[in-house]
Design an enzyme around this catalytic site. Structure first.
Site, PDB file in Angstrom:
ATOM      1  N   CYS A   1       0.808  -1.218   0.000  1.00 34.67           N
ATOM      2  CA  CYS A   1       0.000   0.000   0.000  1.00 34.67           C
ATOM      3  C   CYS A   1       0.843   1.271   0.000  1.00 34.67           C
ATOM      4  O   CYS A   1       0.321   2.365  -0.222  1.00 34.67           O
ATOM      5  CB  CYS A   1      -0.946  -0.001   1.194  1.00 34.67           C
ATOM      6  SG  CYS A   1      -2.070  -1.422   1.215  1.00 34.67           S
TER       7      CYS A   1
ATOM      8  N   HIS B   1      -3.240   7.053   1.882  1.00 33.19           N
ATOM      9  CA  HIS B   1      -3.689   5.742   1.421  1.00 33.19           C
ATOM     10  C   HIS B   1      -5.064   5.465   2.010  1.00 33.19           C
ATOM     11  O   HIS B   1      -5.288   5.628   3.218  1.00 33.19           O
ATOM     12  CB  HIS B   1      -2.680   4.673   1.863  1.00 33.19           C
ATOM     13  CG  HIS B   1      -3.210   3.283   1.783  1.00 33.19           C
ATOM     14  ND1 HIS B   1      -3.809   2.774   0.652  1.00 33.19           N
ATOM     15  CD2 HIS B   1      -3.255   2.288   2.717  1.00 33.19           C
ATOM     16  CE1 HIS B   1      -4.181   1.531   0.887  1.00 33.19           C
ATOM     17  NE2 HIS B   1      -3.865   1.218   2.118  1.00 33.19           N
TER      18      HIS B   1
ATOM     19  N   ASN C   1     -10.179  -0.302   0.112  1.00 35.90           N
ATOM     20  CA  ASN C   1      -8.716  -0.254   0.100  1.00 35.90           C
ATOM     21  C   ASN C   1      -8.220  -0.903  -1.194  1.00 35.90           C
ATOM     22  O   ASN C   1      -8.294  -2.120  -1.352  1.00 35.90           O
ATOM     23  CB  ASN C   1      -8.176  -0.996   1.326  1.00 35.90           C
ATOM     24  CG  ASN C   1      -6.659  -0.999   1.408  1.00 35.90           C
ATOM     25  OD1 ASN C   1      -5.968  -0.745   0.432  1.00 35.90           O
ATOM     26  ND2 ASN C   1      -6.134  -1.308   2.578  1.00 35.90           N
TER      27      ASN C   1
END
Length: 332
Positions: A116, A258, A288
């Protein structure tokens, strides 16, 4: 921070997501959960999923072409393509296939894996090639298809992830450097907190020769530890990057984190004293998307007119590895 006289400009963005939407209500028919449970704990309402006839590469190509169109740049003018991904269609890498598919015949291409944090790590990596004068036009893509590697029976993790891609075009400029500061960090001692690990079985080829063969996944995560890590380390790394940029949080136009969990976004903004109106978030609609989340949110904000040329953005990625980092840059 620019030592070579070659500044970095950000001249185009693009994104792509699958057509299939999986809402919280539908997900509650697959695993024991509810819309309220997911929304109150994560802020996610729905996520996009790749169908079996589509690939991560398909999404990456669509995002790349969109970014090139905005930048008014032909693929043949690209010198470098960096693909930030943890879910390549080919274990040997997918960047070269993207290079061929978009017709970037002059560009060298490689994959970069930092989960990520991948897009921020890729942004810093790309900027170094530009600042040294090695390359002029760079395409940076963040793309992940985590639906392939989710345990759809684990409600603590399957509710979080979606598929998507985002991209930016970075270009050398003789004008002021738009990458103002950055800081990157890693801590492998916390690797077990978030993993997509190899799983193999022993196989004896002959006496004295034993190997393992297998596959990967599914994703395992210690949600409490990852949350604790993020709310502590992310504000710190942004402050470090701001220090290197000789800026304060008050000078930031947008906070672009993020898109992992809305509670993390809120907590980081609060610790940095950044108004919630300055926090870019599309988490509710996509979940996500790992390395895709920052460029996907950026592209939507640019195309809606929210982010304007000259705006100062504090971007931070964080996740498996564990890795985290921040970059302060001006759009345009």
């Amino acid at each position: 921070m620019n030592q070579s006289g070659n500044g970095v400009a950000f001249i185009g963005s693009g994104s792509a997501t699958p057509q299939v939407t999986l809402s919280n209500e539908t997900l509650s028919q697959i695993v024991e959960t509810s819309d309220e449970w997911i929304r109150t704990r994560t802020g996610i309402q729905r996520r996009r999923l790749v169908t079996p006839d589509r690939t991560m590469t398909d999404l990456a190509i669509a995002a790349a072409q969109s970014a090139l169109d905005m930048a008014n740049l032909a693929a043949t003018e690209l010198d470098l393509i960096i693909l930030a991904t943890s879910t390549a269609d080919d274990l040997f890498g997918s960047a070269s296939l993207i290079q061929a598919q978009i017709g970037a015949s002059r560009a060298v291409a490689f994959d970069l894996t930092a989960a990520c944090s991948g897009f921020v790590f890729g942004l810093v990596t790309a900027s170094q090639f530009i600042r040294t004068g090695a390359y002029r036009n760079v395409l940076l893509i963040g793309a992940d298809v985590l639906s392939r590697w989710v345990d759809w029976g684990d409600r603590s993790s399957c509710v979080l992830f979606g598929d998507g891609a985002g991209a930016v075009v970075m270009q050398a400029t003789d004008e002021s450097d738009r990458l103002l500061g950055f800081e990157l960090r890693s801590d492998g001692s916390m690797n077990a907190c978030l993993r997509l690990a190899y799983q193999g079985e022993s196989r004896t080829l002959m006496d004295g020769v034993t190997i393992t063969q297998g596959t990967y996944g599914p994703i395992t995560m210690n949600g409490k530890e990852v949350y604790r890590f993020a709310v502590q380390r992310v504000p710190e790394v942004i402050e470090k990057a701001l220090f290197r940029a000789n800026m304060t949080s008050a000078q930031i136009d947008w906070l672009l984190l993020h898109q992992a969990n809305q509670r993390i976004l809120d907590a980081v903004a609060q610790r940095l004293n950044i108004d919630s109106a300055k926090v870019l978030s599309n988490l509710a609609n996509y979940g996500n998307t790992s390395a895709a989340s920052i460029p996907l949110a950026l592209d939507e904000a640019v195309r809606s007119g929210k982010v304007k040329p000259g705006d100062a953005i504090a971007a931070s990625g964080f996740g498996a590895g564990l890795t985290w980092g921040a970059a302060i840059f001006q759009w345009g």
